[in-house]
Motif scaffolding. Sequence first.
Motif, PDB file in Angstrom:
ATOM      1  N   THR A  32       0.728  -1.158  -0.184  1.00 20.54           N
ATOM      2  CA  THR A  32      -0.104   0.027  -0.009  1.00 20.54           C
ATOM      3  C   THR A  32       0.871   1.362  -0.137  1.00 20.54           C
ATOM      4  N   ARG A 148       0.892   2.859  -6.411  1.00 17.59           N
ATOM      5  CA  ARG A 148      -0.304   2.580  -5.410  1.00 17.59           C
ATOM      6  C   ARG A 148      -0.477   3.921  -4.549  1.00 17.59           C
ATOM      7  N   GLU A 149       0.980   4.213  -3.871  1.00 17.44           N
ATOM      8  CA  GLU A 149       1.064   5.414  -3.009  1.00 17.44           C
ATOM      9  C   GLU A 149       0.749   6.606  -3.817  1.00 17.44           C
ATOM     10  N   GLY A 152      -2.970   7.009  -5.156  1.00 14.33           N
ATOM     11  CA  GLY A 152      -3.715   6.861  -3.940  1.00 14.33           C
ATOM     12  C   GLY A 152      -3.742   8.169  -2.870  1.00 14.33           C
ATOM     13  N   MET A 185      -6.870   2.673  -4.630  1.00 14.52           N
ATOM     14  CA  MET A 185      -5.513   2.010  -4.578  1.00 14.52           C
ATOM     15  C   MET A 185      -4.769   1.600  -3.446  1.00 14.52           C
ATOM     16  N   ALA A 190      -6.454  -2.898  -6.340  1.00 12.50           N
ATOM     17  CA  ALA A 190      -5.313  -2.051  -6.953  1.00 12.50           C
ATOM     18  C   ALA A 190      -4.033  -2.734  -7.037  1.00 12.50           C
ATOM     19  N   GLY A 191      -3.864  -3.829  -6.229  1.00 11.85           N
ATOM     20  CA  GLY A 191      -2.573  -4.396  -6.028  1.00 11.85           C
ATOM     21  C   GLY A 191      -2.626  -5.306  -7.340  1.00 11.85           C
ATOM     22  N   VAL A 194      -1.938  -2.899 -10.757  1.00 12.46           N
ATOM     23  CA  VAL A 194      -0.689  -2.186 -10.787  1.00 12.46           C
ATOM     24  C   VAL A 194       0.144  -3.431 -11.248  1.00 12.46           C
TER      25      VAL A 194
END
Length: 223
Positions: A32, A148-149, A152, A185, A190-191, A194
């Motif tokens: 995350t 993602r970060e 997100g 995200m 989302a994992g 991506v």
Amino acid sequence: MNYRKIMRDGLWDQNVVLGQLLGMCPTMAVTTSGTNGFGMGIATTVVLVASNAIIASIRDFVSHQVRIPVFIGLIATMVTLVDMSLNAWFHDLYKVLGLYIALIVANCAVLGRAEAFAARQPVFASALDGLWMGLGFTGALTAIGLVRELVGAGTLFSQASLLLGPKFAFMEITVLPNYGGVLMMILPPAGFLVLGLLLAAKKATEARIEKAAASAPAPAAAA
């Protein structure tokens, strides 16, 4: 021993995540943020290097019939030591990663490298294999976490100084100030999204390299 191939396999050709699709549990769960992915990757790298080196050093003394239980016992010992070390010196990161540190024992990549490489190769080569496989795993987790970060929350390596220590404060970057963020995200779907994009990018890069190699003029024959 081709050490360059060992490095290339770990970082690219047989990358644990992007090449073999192993270790999906931590890949989906802890990425995350870039900091979490980096911390999990380094912990796994330490286990890979130590377990590969030990298994390579005792491979001639372990019978074929009991090798798997012995390997698992050694890997579990290394994971326990890493788990206790994180709890002692990086407690905030330990609280974030939690159960997933202990689950390194069940990571197919660790046992897979022990069986496929360390059980057949010398100690130094096995340690290098563990190092590069671990760094490739770390790179993949960190890349997924950063994407993602960024989408997100608009940051990179947030809370690095808290989770890894004050010396890592320089890694914390706010790319998009006053950014509202995208909640999806940081959720598990989302994992997969991506990861799929990174796999597609890797395949496209490999295809481009192969095309360039095929179109390159052949070297002139020696007279």
